[in-house]
Scaffold this motif. Structure first.
Motif, mmCIF file in Angstrom:
data_model
loop_
_atom_site.group_PDB
_atom_site.id
_atom_site.type_symbol
_atom_site.label_atom_id
_atom_site.label_comp_id
_atom_site.label_asym_id
_atom_site.label_seq_id
_atom_site.Cartn_x
_atom_site.Cartn_y
_atom_site.Cartn_z
ATOM 1 N N VAL A 19 81.410 48.824 100.289
ATOM 2 C CA VAL A 19 80.708 47.657 100.819
ATOM 3 C C VAL A 19 79.225 47.943 100.668
ATOM 4 O O VAL A 19 78.749 48.988 101.114
ATOM 5 C CB VAL A 19 81.066 47.419 102.301
ATOM 6 C CG1 VAL A 19 80.246 46.278 102.870
ATOM 7 C CG2 VAL A 19 82.550 47.145 102.452
ATOM 8 N N ASP A 71 80.970 42.588 99.432
ATOM 9 C CA ASP A 71 82.214 43.256 99.059
ATOM 10 C C ASP A 71 82.720 42.591 97.785
ATOM 11 O O ASP A 71 82.999 41.390 97.775
ATOM 12 C CB ASP A 71 83.243 43.129 100.186
ATOM 13 C CG ASP A 71 84.519 43.915 99.932
ATOM 14 O OD1 ASP A 71 84.642 44.547 98.856
ATOM 15 O OD2 ASP A 71 85.401 43.893 100.798
ATOM 16 N N ALA A 102 83.399 46.143 106.502
ATOM 17 C CA ALA A 102 82.085 45.492 106.400
ATOM 18 C C ALA A 102 81.302 45.600 107.707
ATOM 19 O O ALA A 102 80.097 45.873 107.691
ATOM 20 C CB ALA A 102 82.238 44.025 105.992
#
Length: 160
Positions: A19, A71, A102
């Motif tokens: 991420v 992402d 995330a």
């Protein structure tokens, strides 16, 4: 010393894809407005959302530093910080991407930029978020009342 605004990558054994966290851009505004509206509805279902609007994002993040989680090329969350106060004001992840790293990546990115003890307020009824912050090293310091209900004032102490 100025803090770096280079995008960072956070990985762990539970995240297949990294991420990336980057500073917000004005072109993110339409998406983040929508994410903020829908993520609040998912996180706070007990609140009356009839007056919530897309433009709430603008007021909620005014004069704050905003970081965006990416992402696989998709914006999946954001965090906004009142930098001078080391206060994490908003951290929201698209409900479809929650539990995939995330939120943790955003939180770690923000924590790395704190210059002293970090703070946030989290609604007591939002037990999932309270537990998330506690797993990341945040501690409940006090309780308070807001128009949206009782909240915890939580602190994050810098390591060392």
């Amino acid at each position: 010393m100025a803090k770096s605004t280079k995008p960072t990558t956070v990985t762990s054994s539970t995240i297949v894809k990294p991420v990336k966290i980057r500073p917000w851009q004005e072109s993110d505004r339409p998406f983040l407005r929508t994410l903020y509206l829908h993520a609040r509805r998912a996180a706070w279902p007990w609140l009356d959302d009839s007056a919530w609007r897309l433009e709430d994002f603008d007021a909620a993040t005014l004069n704050e530093q905003i970081w965006v989680a990416i992402d696989a090329g998709h914006r999946v969350g954001f965090a906004s910080v009142a930098v001078n106060d080391n206060f994490l004001h908003c951290l929201f992840v698209d409900p479809h991407y929650q539990g995939q790293g995330a939120g943790k990546a955003l939180l770690e990115h923000v924590q790395q930029r704190f210059t002293s003890t970090g703070a946030l307020k989290c609604l007591v009824k939002n037990s999932r978020a309270v537990e998330f912050y506690q797993r990341q090293g945040w501690h409940i310091e006090a309780t308070g009342e807001s128009p949206d209900g009782e909240y915890y004032l939580m602190h994050y102490r810098l390591p060392g």
